[in-house]
Design a protein around this motif. Structure first.
Motif, PDB file in Angstrom:
ATOM      1  N   ALA A   1       0.806  -1.249   0.074  1.00  0.00           N
ATOM      2  CA  ALA A   1       0.046  -0.194   0.019  1.00  0.00           C
ATOM      3  C   ALA A   1       0.811   1.259  -0.106  1.00  0.00           C
ATOM      4  CB  ALA A   1      -0.826   0.050   1.321  1.00  0.00           C
ATOM      5  N   PRO A   2       1.266   1.693  -1.182  1.00  0.00           N
ATOM      6  CA  PRO A   2       2.328   2.836  -1.367  1.00  0.00           C
ATOM      7  C   PRO A   2       1.747   4.010  -0.899  1.00  0.00           C
ATOM      8  CG  PRO A   2       1.960   2.107  -3.425  1.00  0.00           C
ATOM      9  CD  PRO A   2       1.244   1.060  -2.384  1.00  0.00           C
ATOM     10  N   SER A   3       2.504   4.855  -0.228  1.00  0.00           N
ATOM     11  CA  SER A   3       1.858   6.154  -0.270  1.00  0.00           C
ATOM     12  C   SER A   3       2.998   7.463   0.196  1.00  0.00           C
ATOM     13  CB  SER A   3       1.048   6.220   1.304  1.00  0.00           C
ATOM     14  OG  SER A   3       0.582   7.647   1.642  1.00  0.00           O
ATOM     15  N   LEU A   4       2.665   8.589  -0.094  1.00  0.00           N
ATOM     16  CA  LEU A   4       3.801   9.656  -0.060  1.00  0.00           C
ATOM     17  C   LEU A   4       4.221   9.798   1.653  1.00  0.00           C
ATOM     18  CD1 LEU A   4       5.610  12.033  -1.016  1.00  0.00           C
ATOM     19  CD2 LEU A   4       3.512  13.508  -0.984  1.00  0.00           C
ATOM     20  N   LYS A   5       2.861   9.428   2.327  1.00  0.00           N
ATOM     21  CA  LYS A   5       2.883   9.693   3.976  1.00  0.00           C
ATOM     22  C   LYS A   5       4.147   9.161   4.583  1.00  0.00           C
ATOM     23  CE  LYS A   5      -1.870  11.270   5.035  1.00  0.00           C
ATOM     24  NZ  LYS A   5      -2.927  11.102   6.015  1.00  0.00           N
ATOM     25  N   ILE A   6       4.559   7.698   4.012  1.00  0.00           N
ATOM     26  CA  ILE A   6       5.637   7.154   4.642  1.00  0.00           C
ATOM     27  C   ILE A   6       6.810   8.055   4.699  1.00  0.00           C
ATOM     28  CG2 ILE A   6       7.125   5.198   4.181  1.00  0.00           C
ATOM     29  CD1 ILE A   6       5.102   3.962   2.591  1.00  0.00           C
ATOM     30  N   VAL A   7       6.988   9.009   3.800  1.00  0.00           N
ATOM     31  CA  VAL A   7       8.404  10.057   4.069  1.00  0.00           C
ATOM     32  C   VAL A   7       8.148  10.882   5.335  1.00  0.00           C
ATOM     33  CG1 VAL A   7       9.619  11.803   2.927  1.00  0.00           C
ATOM     34  CG2 VAL A   7       8.669   9.971   1.551  1.00  0.00           C
ATOM     35  N   PHE A   8       6.998  11.153   5.739  1.00  0.00           N
ATOM     36  CA  PHE A   8       6.664  12.110   6.606  1.00  0.00           C
ATOM     37  C   PHE A   8       6.931  11.289   8.069  1.00  0.00           C
ATOM     38  CE2 PHE A   8       4.891  14.206   3.374  1.00  0.00           C
ATOM     39  CZ  PHE A   8       4.961  15.710   3.510  1.00  0.00           C
TER      40      PHE A   8
ATOM     41  N   CYS B   1       7.436  16.178  16.395  1.00  0.00           N
ATOM     42  CA  CYS B   1       7.267  14.694  15.435  1.00  0.00           C
ATOM     43  C   CYS B   1       5.944  14.838  15.128  1.00  0.00           C
ATOM     44  CB  CYS B   1       7.648  13.582  16.408  1.00  0.00           C
ATOM     45  SG  CYS B   1       9.542  13.370  16.606  1.00  0.00           S
ATOM     46  N   ALA B   2       4.832  15.103  15.825  1.00  0.00           N
ATOM     47  CA  ALA B   2       3.435  15.050  15.390  1.00  0.00           C
ATOM     48  C   ALA B   2       3.323  16.317  14.327  1.00  0.00           C
ATOM     49  CB  ALA B   2       2.588  15.213  16.941  1.00  0.00           C
ATOM     50  N   TRP B   3       3.956  17.289  14.511  1.00  0.00           N
ATOM     51  CA  TRP B   3       3.825  18.455  13.536  1.00  0.00           C
ATOM     52  C   TRP B   3       4.291  17.960  12.244  1.00  0.00           C
ATOM     53  CZ3 TRP B   3       6.360  23.125  16.442  1.00  0.00           C
ATOM     54  CH2 TRP B   3       5.393  23.552  17.413  1.00  0.00           C
ATOM     55  N   VAL B   4       5.262  16.977  12.177  1.00  0.00           N
ATOM     56  CA  VAL B   4       5.811  16.619  10.970  1.00  0.00           C
ATOM     57  C   VAL B   4       4.815  15.629  10.207  1.00  0.00           C
ATOM     58  CG1 VAL B   4       7.844  15.256   9.897  1.00  0.00           C
ATOM     59  CG2 VAL B   4       8.337  17.076  11.786  1.00  0.00           C
ATOM     60  N   VAL B   5       4.300  14.774  11.106  1.00  0.00           N
ATOM     61  CA  VAL B   5       3.327  13.802  10.383  1.00  0.00           C
ATOM     62  C   VAL B   5       1.951  14.780  10.099  1.00  0.00           C
ATOM     63  CG1 VAL B   5       1.853  11.778  11.097  1.00  0.00           C
ATOM     64  CG2 VAL B   5       4.175  11.918  11.841  1.00  0.00           C
ATOM     65  N   TRP B   6       1.596  15.406  10.900  1.00  0.00           N
ATOM     66  CA  TRP B   6       0.488  16.416  10.561  1.00  0.00           C
ATOM     67  C   TRP B   6       0.388  17.163   9.262  1.00  0.00           C
ATOM     68  CZ3 TRP B   6      -0.838  19.484  15.647  1.00  0.00           C
ATOM     69  CH2 TRP B   6      -1.666  18.439  16.690  1.00  0.00           C
ATOM     70  N   TYR B   7       1.978  17.422   8.664  1.00  0.00           N
ATOM     71  CA  TYR B   7       1.862  18.115   7.513  1.00  0.00           C
ATOM     72  C   TYR B   7       1.553  17.075   6.313  1.00  0.00           C
ATOM     73  CZ  TYR B   7       4.121  22.194   5.241  1.00  0.00           C
ATOM     74  OH  TYR B   7       4.374  23.388   4.623  1.00  0.00           O
ATOM     75  N   SER B   8       1.514  15.856   6.551  1.00  0.00           N
ATOM     76  CA  SER B   8       1.238  14.661   5.328  1.00  0.00           C
ATOM     77  C   SER B   8      -0.283  14.921   5.167  1.00  0.00           C
ATOM     78  CB  SER B   8       1.876  13.707   5.696  1.00  0.00           C
ATOM     79  OG  SER B   8       1.337  13.012   6.808  1.00  0.00           O
ATOM     80  N   GLY B   9      -1.176  15.562   5.983  1.00  0.00           N
ATOM     81  CA  GLY B   9      -2.588  15.397   5.831  1.00  0.00           C
ATOM     82  C   GLY B   9      -3.546  14.928   6.898  1.00  0.00           C
ATOM     83  N   PHE B  10      -3.571  15.998   7.907  1.00  0.00           N
ATOM     84  CA  PHE B  10      -4.607  15.800   9.148  1.00  0.00           C
ATOM     85  C   PHE B  10      -5.347  17.225   9.236  1.00  0.00           C
ATOM     86  CE2 PHE B  10      -1.518  12.605   9.750  1.00  0.00           C
ATOM     87  CZ  PHE B  10      -2.272  11.691  10.446  1.00  0.00           C
ATOM     88  N   ALA B  11      -6.056  17.171  10.182  1.00  0.00           N
ATOM     89  CA  ALA B  11      -7.407  18.033  10.404  1.00  0.00           C
ATOM     90  C   ALA B  11      -6.926  19.083  11.758  1.00  0.00           C
ATOM     91  CB  ALA B  11      -8.730  17.599  10.431  1.00  0.00           C
ATOM     92  N   PHE B  12      -6.077  18.502  12.563  1.00  0.00           N
ATOM     93  CA  PHE B  12      -5.910  18.993  13.941  1.00  0.00           C
ATOM     94  C   PHE B  12      -6.858  19.015  15.144  1.00  0.00           C
ATOM     95  CE2 PHE B  12      -6.006  23.135  16.540  1.00  0.00           C
ATOM     96  CZ  PHE B  12      -4.826  22.856  17.215  1.00  0.00           C
ATOM     97  N   VAL B  13      -8.177  19.147  14.710  1.00  0.00           N
ATOM     98  CA  VAL B  13      -9.087  19.005  15.652  1.00  0.00           C
ATOM     99  C   VAL B  13      -9.536  17.644  16.043  1.00  0.00           C
ATOM    100  CG1 VAL B  13     -10.039  21.373  15.546  1.00  0.00           C
ATOM    101  CG2 VAL B  13     -11.129  19.506  14.158  1.00  0.00           C
TER     102      VAL B  13
END
Length: 434
Positions: free
Chosen positions: A210-217, A373-385
């Protein structure tokens, strides 16, 4: 209940109104956290109760004092309540995991990763119609819709990506990469060659299925976690160096966006644009307009003109015309920039100062490290709330709150998991920070 939380994080099932507004976001995760609170609620209140009350008051009044357009509304108050519930769910999961053995947690996370990979593999090798039927039944009341960009997947990855019953392939990537990170950080042999080989194999298997760009983050965040400076001086120097590097990268990226999208085959995906490319422009514009307290927690309607203008001025609507008319959450899915757009510089700083203090009171080592670390992962696509965003923070905290006593504090010859007191009776070791 931890397993229920993992399933809830993966599926992200929510109770929604007919208009798509979430009444109870990701209810399996929140339900498990609510039940787990009976186990650790008193301990959590004793350690950080006053700070949590201050945090709750701040989040609930913030939309009404930001003075941004459309900030003071009942809808935004509900978003503030959702954010508070998400933060509390993460703190409860952290507190519970703090009481559990590291080896047991590591095996649980590894088992969940194996289950996800088996489901994804079965979906990929011939059971896609079965999985699609189950997924349609799970999400038939959801207003978000189900990912169906088969053509995009074939162009970018050479195949249709599985979801393992989640509504999007990226959610599967979030789930299995979370488990990989947790297994690595909880490994008692972390840093030895065997741990690196296991990490590499798990990532390679996940990407192959299951490839995804998110792996990099996730890998970038993992690298930051491991290499985090241990002294204030080194931390300050690292902060200056990283800020300079990110500034140069940001400027370069902004000027070469078109070539980057074209080169990597991402020119036809508005999802990438909304998550990575346009988010900095929107976030900086929002902070410039309302630098102190931002647009208010959950005030996506107030931010919509800013988001719309960013898409229009950058030519994104011309490149991705099917995104015109979508809501703000579909046009920007970057949790890092949502936090600053919602809270502003002062509000964001207050939130994270409170959280650093809460995590420190819970016995967390280097709490700022887990937040970054959470901020870095959030950059890949999250909603914060949403609860899934804050599960990411828990992911990077759990390995440093489940630590047992240092070997130097355990008398020679004492059996594993126990310490012999001077009277000869067995005393269970306390967790660091307790």
């Amino acid at each position: 209940m931890i397993v229920v939380a993992l399933i809830g994080m993966h599926l992200r099932l929510s109770v929604e109104t007919s208009t798509g507004a979430q009444v109870v976001p990701m209810y399996p995760l929140l339900l498990s956290a609510a039940l787990l609170s009976f186990r650790v609620g008193n301990e959590l209140a004793r350690r950080a109760g006053q700070l949590i009350v201050v945090l709750a008051v701040f989040l609930l009044i913030e939309p009404f004092v930001s003075f941004a357009p459309e900030s003071a509304s009942v809808v935004n108050l509900l978003s503030a309540l959702q954010l508070l519930a998400s933060v509390l769910s993460a703190l409860i999961i952290i507190a519970v995991c703090r009481t559990l053995p590291r080896d047991g947690l590591r095996k649980l996370f590894f088992g969940f990763w194996v289950a996800l990979m088996v489901l994804a593999l079965l979906e990929s090798v011939g059971l896609r119609d079965v999985f699609t039927s189950i997924r349609d039944a799970l999400y038939f009341t959801s207003q978000r819709g189900i990912y169906s960009e088969a053509a995009r997947d074939i162009v970018l990855y050479g195949k249709i990506r599985p979801t393992a019953l989640a509504s999007e392939p990226s959610y599967l990537a979030d789930s299995y990469m979370s488990m990989i990170v947790a297994v690595f950080l909880l490994d008692p042999r972390r840093g030895q060659w065997s741990s690196w080989v296991r990490l590499g194999l798990m990532v390679a298997i996940g990407f192959a299925i299951a490839p995804s760009l998110k792996i990099v983050f996730y890998l970038l965040a993992l690298g930051i976690w491991i290499l985090w400076p241990r002294t204030p001086k080194r931390l300050a120097l690292a902060g200056v160096a990283l800020s300079t590097v990110f500034f140069v990268m940001f400027v370069t990226f902004e000027f070469s966006l078109g070539s980057v999208l074209t080169r990597f085959g991402l020119g036809e995906t508005g999802s990438f644009f909304g998550r990575i490319a346009v988010a900095p422009q929107i976030g900086l514009e929002a902070v410039t307009n309302h630098p102190v307290l931002g647009y208010g927690v959950g005030n996506t309607d107030g931010l919509l003109p800013v988001i719309d203008e960013a898409w229009q001025s950058s030519g994104a609507y011309a490149r991705f015309p099917w995104y015109q008319g979508l809501g703000p959450s579909e046009l920007m899915s970057n949790g890092f920039w949502w936090q600053w757009a919602f809270l502003g510089v002062l509000g964001g700083a207050l939130l994270w100062i409170l959280l650093v203090k809460i995590l420190a009171a819970m016995g967390v080592e280097h709490p700022l490290r887990s937040i970054v670390c959470a901020w870095v992962v959030w950059y890949s696509g999250f909603a914060f709330v949403d609860p899934a965003s804050w599960f990411v923070l828990a992911l990077f905290v759990v390995p440093v709150v489940t630590k047992t006593l240092d070997a130097s504090t355990v008398p020679s010859g004492a059996p594993t998991g126990t310490v012999r007191g001077r009277t000869g009776r067995t005393v269970e070791p306390r967790v660091v920070g307790s």
